[in-house]
Design a protein around this motif. Structure first.
Motif, mmCIF file in Angstrom:
data_model
loop_
_atom_site.group_PDB
_atom_site.id
_atom_site.type_symbol
_atom_site.label_atom_id
_atom_site.label_comp_id
_atom_site.label_asym_id
_atom_site.label_seq_id
_atom_site.Cartn_x
_atom_site.Cartn_y
_atom_site.Cartn_z
ATOM 1 N N ILE A 14 23.167 37.448 -23.599
ATOM 2 C CA ILE A 14 23.879 37.327 -22.323
ATOM 3 C C ILE A 14 24.362 38.700 -21.854
ATOM 4 O O ILE A 14 24.236 39.057 -20.676
ATOM 5 N N GLY A 15 24.903 39.486 -22.774
ATOM 6 C CA GLY A 15 25.426 40.800 -22.417
ATOM 7 C C GLY A 15 24.365 41.723 -21.842
ATOM 8 O O GLY A 15 24.587 42.408 -20.837
ATOM 9 N N THR A 16 23.186 41.743 -22.469
ATOM 10 C CA THR A 16 22.135 42.638 -21.983
ATOM 11 C C THR A 16 21.619 42.190 -20.613
ATOM 12 O O THR A 16 21.309 43.032 -19.757
ATOM 13 N N GLN A 17 21.542 40.884 -20.392
ATOM 14 C CA GLN A 17 21.105 40.387 -19.088
ATOM 15 C C GLN A 17 22.176 40.627 -18.024
ATOM 16 O O GLN A 17 21.859 40.884 -16.857
ATOM 17 N N ARG A 267 19.914 35.208 -15.885
ATOM 18 C CA ARG A 267 20.503 36.153 -14.940
ATOM 19 C C ARG A 267 21.113 35.439 -13.734
ATOM 20 O O ARG A 267 22.091 35.919 -13.149
ATOM 21 N N LEU A 268 20.533 34.272 -13.382
ATOM 22 C CA LEU A 268 21.031 33.552 -12.208
ATOM 23 C C LEU A 268 22.475 33.083 -12.400
ATOM 24 O O LEU A 268 23.342 33.398 -11.584
ATOM 25 N N PRO A 269 22.801 32.313 -13.474
ATOM 26 C CA PRO A 269 24.197 31.904 -13.642
ATOM 27 C C PRO A 269 25.144 33.077 -13.912
ATOM 28 O O PRO A 269 26.311 33.027 -13.508
ATOM 29 N N ILE A 270 24.653 34.128 -14.578
ATOM 30 C CA ILE A 270 25.501 35.305 -14.800
ATOM 31 C C ILE A 270 25.851 35.943 -13.459
ATOM 32 O O ILE A 270 27.017 36.229 -13.165
#
Length: 386
Positions: A14-17, A267-270
């Motif tokens: 999650i962090g990298t994305q 990436r969309l929800p982030i």
């Protein structure tokens, strides 16, 4: 002014994305702080690219190495330890905190960020699994918004936007079913970690990939949805949806169902958590509904005992979800280290639930004590290889 973001767990999936989202919208966002647990070289490389004000390595034994790797960048402050994690999220310039750490470790810094009135972009589901009542109470008290990052909870959130106080009749929480959806119990008894780590649709970290294979991850998401959306667990239905296109849906009191669909891309929800209520352009594949059918199945609670145990923890309430989470973290790691079989994971969790002291009105100290006791008990069972 660019929004300042603290990314807790920046070296994970999650962090990298999230950093890719920041890079794609560098006119809107800036990284204030990056944190990791052990991955020093990855954290240092990220710091060089994004030039945050501070970096934190949770493992204090890695501090000198990180300090050395960034010695030529004196403007980046280097910290270490759990206390530093708790303190950095309260830094005045920070606008939002992405909690992408794995497991129980995310609870304390999330609480500190809430008390600092930060916007929480929540990817650490264990925070609500373990202490949902406490987190929701603090978020209301400190007026700290919580925007979900999990694809399923983001889909639910997107489906209820604009609905005001309209009654939710049911939440339809989708699950891919993982790599073993069509396996028999006999086949499940012999699967190896390499098999479990091959998720059919999502690319995730090892811990959550194993949780997806056992479906414990979906049980945790039911608990998370209960707290995020104020809906009792008996109004949350899990649907196995192998295509991972319908990310979740909401059924309202008039029978209407609203859903969020899209290709599997975290990436969309982030990005939506960062930009809400605005939508920003996202480069990537677009959904083509002509290419494949949409299928839905009921989960098999006999084969996937971890999901059944999560529902049992919800019904029991109190500190039982905390017990389940701690035991699950132990057996998840045990399975990855070849110390227990796939089917033994649920056995150890169930035995831990029976052994650890139950408390129906837990506070923060109770959660800390419960987590420690449940880990000790689960490790004891793991050692004797049930």
């Amino acid at each position: 002014m660019k929004k300042q973001i603290a990314i807790l767990g920046s070296t994970g999936s999650i962090g990298t994305q999230a950093l890719q989202v920041v890079k794609d919208h560098s006119d809107l966002y800036e990284v204030y702080c990056l944190t990791a647990n052990n991955k020093v070289r990855e954290l240092a490389a990220q710091a060089r690219e994004f030039n945050p004000a501070a970096v934190v390595i949770a493992n204090e034994n890695k501090y000198e190495e990180l300090k050395s790797l960034l010695a030529d960048l004196p403007d980046i402050k280097v910290y270490a330890g759990k206390k530093a994690l708790d303190e950095i999220v309260g830094a005045e310039p920070i606008d939002m905190v992405l909690t992408a750490m794995v497991g129980f470790a995310g609870l304390s810094p999330t609480i500190h960020a809430i008390r600092a009135h930060k916007k929480i972009c929540l990817a650490n589901k264990e925070t609500l699994v373990v202490a949902g009542e406490l987190i929701c109470r603090l978020a209301a008290e400190y007026r700290s918004p919580i925007i979900p990052v999990d694809s399923e909870h983001s889909a639910i959130f997107q489906s209820i936007i604009g609905e005001g106080d309209n009654e939710i009749e049911k939440i339809l929480l989708t699950a891919s079913g993982g790599p073993f959806r069509n396996f028999t119990k006999e086949q499940l008894s012999t699967v190896a970690k390499a098999d479990a780590l091959r998720h059919p649709t999502w690319h995730m970290g090892a811990k959550i990939t194993i949780d997806s294979a056992t479906m414990m991850n979906k049980g945790f998401e039911v608990i998370e949805a209960k707290w995020l959306f104020g809906v009792p667990a008996d109004k949350i239905q899990v649907l196995v949806h192998p295509q991972s296109i319908v990310h979740s849906a909401v059924q309202f009191c008039d029978g209407a169902v609203k859903a969020q669909l899209g290709v599997p891309d975290m990436r969309l929800p982030i990005q939506f958590a960062f930009s809400y209520p605005d939508r920003l352009h996202l480069n990537g594949d677009r959904l083509d509904l002509f290419k494949q059918p949409l299928e839905f199945f009921e989960p098999d609670l006999e084969k996937f005992r971890c999901l059944a145990l999560a529902f049992e923890a919800i019904r029991k309430g109190g500190n039982m979800p905390c017990i389940v989470n701690a035991a699950n973290e132990v057996v998840n790691r045990g399975f990855l280290e070849d110390r227990c079989s796939f089917m033994q994971m649920s056995d150890i969790i169930e035995k831990t639930m029976s052994r650890v002291a139950f408390n129906d009105k837990p506070d923060y100290d109770t959660y800390i004590d419960t987590d420690a006791e449940a880990r000790r008990v689960a490790k004891e069972f793991l050692g004797v290889k049930i």
